[in-house]
Scaffold this active site. Structure first.
Site, PDB file in Angstrom:
ATOM      1  N   ALA A  61       3.054  -0.833  -1.409  1.00 52.10           N
ATOM      2  CA  ALA A  61       2.965  -2.118  -2.106  1.00 52.10           C
ATOM      3  C   ALA A  61       2.042  -1.966  -3.314  1.00 52.10           C
ATOM      4  O   ALA A  61       1.176  -1.086  -3.331  1.00 52.10           O
ATOM      5  CB  ALA A  61       2.428  -3.177  -1.155  1.00 52.10           C
ATOM      6  N   GLY A 101       3.699   0.708   2.258  1.00 50.60           N
ATOM      7  CA  GLY A 101       5.017   0.087   2.125  1.00 50.60           C
ATOM      8  C   GLY A 101       6.097   1.118   1.821  1.00 50.60           C
ATOM      9  O   GLY A 101       7.266   0.910   2.136  1.00 50.60           O
ATOM     10  N   GLU A 104       7.069   2.288   5.128  1.00 46.81           N
ATOM     11  CA  GLU A 104       7.802   1.190   5.787  1.00 46.81           C
ATOM     12  C   GLU A 104       9.239   1.125   5.272  1.00 46.81           C
ATOM     13  O   GLU A 104      10.176   0.891   6.023  1.00 46.81           O
ATOM     14  CB  GLU A 104       7.079  -0.146   5.526  1.00 46.81           C
ATOM     15  N   GLU A 124      -3.097   1.694   4.842  1.00 46.61           N
ATOM     16  CA  GLU A 124      -3.483   0.287   4.651  1.00 46.61           C
ATOM     17  C   GLU A 124      -4.860  -0.033   5.228  1.00 46.61           C
ATOM     18  O   GLU A 124      -5.585  -0.878   4.700  1.00 46.61           O
ATOM     19  CB  GLU A 124      -2.447  -0.643   5.315  1.00 46.61           C
TER      20      GLU A 124
HETATM   21  C1  LIG Z   1      -1.789   9.461  -3.044  1.00 42.82           C
HETATM   22  C2  LIG Z   1      -1.604   8.491  -4.192  1.00 42.82           C
HETATM   23  C3  LIG Z   1      -0.356   7.694  -4.020  1.00 42.82           C
HETATM   24  C4  LIG Z   1      -1.505   9.295  -5.515  1.00 42.82           C
HETATM   25  O1  LIG Z   1      -2.687   9.975  -5.754  1.00 42.82           O
HETATM   26  P1  LIG Z   1      -2.986  10.621  -7.175  1.00 42.82           P
HETATM   27  O2  LIG Z   1      -1.801  11.389  -7.608  1.00 42.82           O
HETATM   28  O3  LIG Z   1      -4.299  11.312  -7.053  1.00 42.82           O
HETATM   29  O4  LIG Z   1      -3.097   9.421  -8.198  1.00 42.82           O
HETATM   30  P2  LIG Z   1      -4.171   8.249  -8.257  1.00 42.82           P
HETATM   31  O5  LIG Z   1      -5.151   8.551  -9.330  1.00 42.82           O
HETATM   32  O6  LIG Z   1      -4.706   7.919  -6.944  1.00 42.82           O
HETATM   33  O7  LIG Z   1      -3.253   7.025  -8.692  1.00 42.82           O
HETATM   34  C5  LIG Z   1      -2.644   6.991  -9.977  1.00 42.82           C
HETATM   35  C6  LIG Z   1      -2.700   5.568 -10.490  1.00 42.82           C
HETATM   36  O8  LIG Z   1      -1.870   4.754  -9.660  1.00 42.82           O
HETATM   37  C7  LIG Z   1      -2.585   3.657  -9.138  1.00 42.82           C
HETATM   38  N1  LIG Z   1      -2.054   3.367  -7.793  1.00 42.82           N
HETATM   39  C8  LIG Z   1      -1.882   4.240  -6.801  1.00 42.82           C
HETATM   40  N2  LIG Z   1      -1.332   3.645  -5.729  1.00 42.82           N
HETATM   41  C9  LIG Z   1      -1.152   2.357  -6.088  1.00 42.82           C
HETATM   42  C10 LIG Z   1      -0.625   1.215  -5.411  1.00 42.82           C
HETATM   43  N3  LIG Z   1      -0.139   1.301  -4.153  1.00 42.82           N
HETATM   44  N4  LIG Z   1      -0.612   0.054  -6.065  1.00 42.82           N
HETATM   45  C11 LIG Z   1      -1.079  -0.043  -7.327  1.00 42.82           C
HETATM   46  N5  LIG Z   1      -1.592   0.995  -8.024  1.00 42.82           N
HETATM   47  C12 LIG Z   1      -1.624   2.166  -7.394  1.00 42.82           C
HETATM   48  C13 LIG Z   1      -4.032   4.132  -9.103  1.00 42.82           C
HETATM   49  O9  LIG Z   1      -4.895   3.034  -9.113  1.00 42.82           O
HETATM   50  C14 LIG Z   1      -4.096   4.960 -10.369  1.00 42.82           C
HETATM   51  O10 LIG Z   1      -4.250   4.109 -11.478  1.00 42.82           O
HETATM   52  P3  LIG Z   1      -5.672   3.919 -12.185  1.00 42.82           P
HETATM   53  O11 LIG Z   1      -6.203   5.285 -12.463  1.00 42.82           O
HETATM   54  O12 LIG Z   1      -6.557   3.200 -11.181  1.00 42.82           O
HETATM   55  O13 LIG Z   1      -5.369   3.103 -13.360  1.00 42.82           O
HETATM   56  C15 LIG Z   1      -2.821   7.560  -4.300  1.00 42.82           C
HETATM   57  O14 LIG Z   1      -2.750   6.834  -5.488  1.00 42.82           O
HETATM   58  C16 LIG Z   1      -2.913   6.588  -3.176  1.00 42.82           C
HETATM   59  O15 LIG Z   1      -3.412   6.927  -2.135  1.00 42.82           O
HETATM   60  N6  LIG Z   1      -2.455   5.353  -3.405  1.00 42.82           N
HETATM   61  C17 LIG Z   1      -2.591   4.267  -2.487  1.00 42.82           C
HETATM   62  C18 LIG Z   1      -1.561   4.337  -1.426  1.00 42.82           C
HETATM   63  C19 LIG Z   1      -1.716   3.147  -0.506  1.00 42.82           C
HETATM   64  O16 LIG Z   1      -2.790   2.815  -0.063  1.00 42.82           O
HETATM   65  N7  LIG Z   1      -0.609   2.493  -0.215  1.00 42.82           N
HETATM   66  C20 LIG Z   1      -0.582   1.327   0.598  1.00 42.82           C
HETATM   67  C21 LIG Z   1      -0.618   0.075  -0.216  1.00 42.82           C
HETATM   68  S1  LIG Z   1      -0.620  -1.367   0.792  1.00 42.82           S
HETATM   69  C22 LIG Z   1       0.960  -1.410   1.386  1.00 42.82           C
HETATM   70  O17 LIG Z   1       1.755  -0.649   0.996  1.00 42.82           O
HETATM   71  C23 LIG Z   1       1.342  -2.406   2.389  1.00 42.82           C
HETATM   72  C24 LIG Z   1       0.513  -3.377   2.817  1.00 42.82           C
HETATM   73  C25 LIG Z   1       0.933  -4.220   3.933  1.00 42.82           C
HETATM   74  C26 LIG Z   1       1.170  -5.600   3.588  1.00 42.82           C
HETATM   75  C27 LIG Z   1       1.951  -5.790   2.412  1.00 42.82           C
HETATM   76  C28 LIG Z   1       2.693  -7.063   2.442  1.00 42.82           C
HETATM   77  C29 LIG Z   1       2.565  -7.705   1.164  1.00 42.82           C
HETATM   78  C30 LIG Z   1       3.010  -9.136   1.123  1.00 42.82           C
HETATM   79  C31 LIG Z   1       2.361  -9.981   2.091  1.00 42.82           C
HETATM   80  C32 LIG Z   1       2.045 -11.349   1.668  1.00 42.82           C
HETATM   81  C33 LIG Z   1       1.578 -12.026   2.910  1.00 42.82           C
HETATM   82  C34 LIG Z   1       0.604 -13.083   2.685  1.00 42.82           C
HETATM   83  C35 LIG Z   1       0.120 -13.511   4.020  1.00 42.82           C
HETATM   84  C36 LIG Z   1      -0.639 -14.712   3.885  1.00 42.82           C
HETATM   85  C37 LIG Z   1       0.046 -15.885   4.520  1.00 42.82           C
HETATM   86  O18 LIG Z   1       0.921 -15.712   5.369  1.00 42.82           O
HETATM   87  O19 LIG Z   1      -0.375 -16.962   4.168  1.00 42.82           O
END
Ligand SMILES: CC(C)(COP(=O)(O)OP(=O)(O)OC[C@H]1O[C@@H](n2cnc3c(N)ncnc32)[C@H](O)[C@@H]1OP(=O)(O)O)[C@@H](O)C(=O)NCCC(=O)NCCSC(=O)/C=C/CCCCCCCCCCCCC(=O)O
Length: 710
Positions: A61, A101, A104, A124
């Protein structure tokens, strides 16, 4: 955002396109939704392959979207369900990584083919969340409860080989993953899919399920240190093990609702970006990460092979450098050689020498000798004569003046600090310290080397203690004052551990050795035979001073290494801290001698005095331009001082508590202790409050305005 094309006659190839990590932002979710519908109704299509652009399946996500109260576009759960329900087989072609995600999404496909270098996982939990878009329900159904819980709770990246063994991947290949997935998709066209829809499958049965989850919950409670997300992971997986899929999904939604906008989730997500913010460093001169080129570094020398020098040698060797490890004391050299080889498990290119001349041809030197300015000055002078022109000279000092060391050399612009944290091959933080004469190229080179070593590197200015240790000083000082006023080490440590630190301040001091601070205080002229004679014991430079740490050292109580410090250990080097009746007695006598009356001290006072004093110094660090941003300070504290991630770092914590409340607290304690300057609110904090306490990402505007008036 999701490219659609038909290949090999009957396969819809859907490619997610959202660089750099193909995060599932609204437009991507929408694109996927439409592409699946199109594949469903396209008569030519008999199967689907889902892939990611540019060798990256999907990073999950889009974390940047999480601040939104209501996320636009179709919900992930909806997209994934549409995919799972498709009557044509869907094959995920996983290259790079499938995280959060992204995994997922792969679990909603009917088959998963991964490249041998791919990694999958649910990180997460590090963002204060859990896999709340079906992942907590689908993964246990695929790999079983124990393996799923481990992956979800740890947030670790699982390599393709292990994922294959667990059944998470159906196939692992070394060739082009998309081509292999297309061939595979064609081979399963028209075959029944029901067993491949994880939502239709029951969880593999687990014996002693109640006992398993009780044990898991106990473990998580003892390790989570107040973080809620890991507990929710267990609750969600328990739901998968006990409920039908649709009920489990309802539970998942409810649990996610409790976390999604929580303070802990916000703090953890802030840390994710703070960790990366350090890479975009800048110097007061205007030099920046994107305008300065690093020098190529292939060889390095480490001078001094104590605990730090050994860890640094390992970190450099693991980063692929050829390292010369120099130690003038022969017995220490032999011992270090054995220790380094053990840590490197026979790998790495390291040679050893008792002679500084061995550093003559290296590209970079890290000096890691005893923390003594005179010794370091001598070494820098020698290095400057011995090393080839252009060699970068760096020091691992934790407090001393970089510029003074630079002034002993031929080329002061080539001198920077590289402050590692013990154990240096494990701790993620590296403070790269620039002095007034350090060149941008030297800083860029040290930052680049930090990246190669897998460190979170933060460029900081030169002052006593730099950022981390400078802020630590008032924190330690408050802890000692609290003992004088009636607290015990146990009370102070319990408050800090409950806050989330793995170790309270006194346990931490025992671990790192009380003699370290004693030596620094002697260097600073705060203690020592010549200093104390004729001076009141509890005042230095007209300020309140606590000599408790000095008195402990005079008793030979250095902490774990001597078997006693603030706590008692079963033997020198022992690790289990026990309360020490001697210390209670010692504190009582000390208070009696100085006319101090012990009072009851609450955990709230411990937290406020220790943490607010540290935060206040953080504002001064910003004010002085020693750190470029609050994010940099927070990264230093989270990755170097084990500040709990779910609290976001000290500056973020201050913003969550409320700057006005922090200011009020400091005013209150400073009034009660006017002889403690660290409790006097600094002017930047006052200005921020006067400007209406802007959010943390807007502080820099107030800092800039403040500096221009200096
Ligand atoms: C391993 C990586 C993927 C890559 O690593 P690397 O190659 O070293 O590069 P980085 O320097 O880390 O990253 C490059 C740039 O990309 C940006 N980045 C990376 N990942 C993301 C991301 N997922 N989103 C946005 N941006 C991202 C990073 O910041 C760098 O940019 P900058 O230098 O900062 O400018 C590594 O990047 C990594 O580990 N990434 C993270 C992976 C991760 O953690 N993924 C999980 C994300 S959370 C998810 O997927 C799911 C969550 C569960 C719930 C989701 C549901 C959503 C909707 C729900 C709404 C419900 C509301 C409820 C309330 C109610 O009911 O009321």
């Amino acid at each position: 955002m999701a490219q659609y094309r038909v290949v090999s006659g009957s396969v819809a190839l859907i490619t997610i396109q959202n660089p750099p990590v193909n995060a599932l932002r609204a437009a991507v979710r929408e694109g996927l939704f439409n592409a699946i519908k199109r594949a469903s109704s396209d008569p030519q299509v008999r199967s689907v392959v889902l892939s990611g652009h540019n060798g990256t399946f999907c990073g999950g996500a889009d974390i940047k979207e999480f601040g939104n109260v209501s996320l636009p576009g179709p919900h992930l759960v909806e997209v994934f369900q549409l995919m799972e329900d498709l009557v044509k087989p869907v094959v995920a072609a996983i290259e790079g990584f499938a995280l959060g995600g992204g995994l997922e999404l792969a679990l909603a496909c009917h088959y998963r083919i991964g490249h041998s270098k791919a990694r999958v996982g649910f990180p997460e939990v590090n963002l204060g969340l859990f896999p709340g878009a079906g992942g907590s329900q689908r993964l246990p159904r695929l790999v079983g409860v124990p393996a799923a819980l481990d992956i979800i709770i740890t947030g670790r990246h699982v390599a393709a080989g292990e994922a294959l063994k667990l059944g998470l991947l159906d196939k692992v290949i070394d060739q082009n993953t998309v081509d292999a997935a297309v061939t595979f998709a064609k081979s399963v066209e028209g075959k029944p899919l029901d067993n491949h829809r994880l939502g239709n499958r029951p969880c593999p049965p687990l014996e002693n399920m109640d006992a398993f989850f009780e044990e898991a919950m106990k473990r998580v409670h003892s390790r989570a240190r107040g973080a809620v997300a890991p507990i929710t992971c267990v609750q969600a997986v328990r739901g998968a093990a006990t409920l039908p899929f649709h009920k489990g999904m309802e539970l998942e939604k409810m649990l996610l609702g409790t976390l999604f906008n929580s303070a802990q989730a916000q703090a953890s997500q802030y840390c994710f970006f703070a960790e990366r913010a350090g890479a975009r460093w800048s110097m007061p001169s205007g030099a920046r990460w994107d305008t300065c080129k690093a020098k190529p570094i292939g060889t390095a020398a480490v001078i001094g092979l104590g605990t730090m020098g050994r860890g640094i040698t390992v970190a450099l060797a693991r980063a692929g450098l050829s390292v010369v490890a120099v130690e003038t004391q022969e017995h220490q050299l032999a011992e270090a050689q054995r220790a380094v080889s053990r840590m490197l498990k026979g790998g790495g290119r390291v040679s050893y020498s008792p002679d500084l001349q061995a550093a003559a041809e290296v590209d970079l030197v890290v000096e890691a000798v005893f923390e003594d300015m005179a010794i370091k000055e001598k070494i820098f002078k020698q290095l400057s004569e011995v090393c080839k022109p252009g060699t970068l000279l760096t020091t691992n000092t934790s407090t001393l003046d970089i510029d003074r060391l630079a002034s002993c050399t031929r080329d002061p612009q080539l001198v920077v600090g590289m402050h590692f944290f013990a154990p240096a091959h494990i701790m993620r933080l590296l403070e790269v310290v620039y002095g007034p004469r350090s060149s941008p190229e030297a800083v860029a080179t040290a930052m680049q080397l930090g990246k190669r070593m897998g460190k979170v590197s933060v460029a900081v200015g030169n002052c006593t203690g730099f950022v981390g240790n400078r802020m630590l000083k008032p924190y330690l000082e408050q802890a000692n004052f609290l003992l004088e006023e009636g607290a015990t080490p146990e009370l102070v440590d319990a408050a800090l551990e409950e806050f989330g630190f793995p170790m309270g301040v006194f346990k931490m001091s025992d671990l790192s050795g009380l003699d370290v601070g004693w030596r620094v205080r002697k260097e600073e002229g705060l203690t020592g035979p010549g200093v104390t004679a004729g001076q009141p014991m509890r005042i230095r430079h007209s300020r309140r001073y606590s000599p408790l740490g000095d008195l402990m050292c005079e008793e030979g109580r250095y902490g774990q290494k001597t078997g006693s410090g603030w706590y008692l250990y079963d033997k020198p080097g022992g690790r289990v801290a026990r309360s020490d009746p001697w210390l209670r007695n010692f504190l009582e006598q000390y208070r009696a001698r100085h006319g101090l009356v012990a009072r009851r001290i609450s955990q709230q006072e411990v937290l406020e005095r220790c943490l607010y004093a540290l935060i206040n110094e953080g504002f001064r660090v910003l004010e002085d331009g020693i750190a470029a941003s609050p994010q940099n300070i927070d990264a230093i504290y989270v990755f170097g001082y084990s500040w709990p991630k779910h609290r976001g770092g000290p500056m973020f914590y201050a913003s969550q508590v409320g700057l006005a409340r922090v200011l009020e607290g400091l005013n209150h304690y400073h009034q009660a202790h006017p002889d403690v300057p660290h409790l006097e609110p600094c002017s930047l904090l006052r200005r921020l409050v006067a400007s209406g306490s802007p959010p943390i990402d807007k502080w820099s505007e107030v800092v800039k305005g403040h500096r221009s008036q200096l």
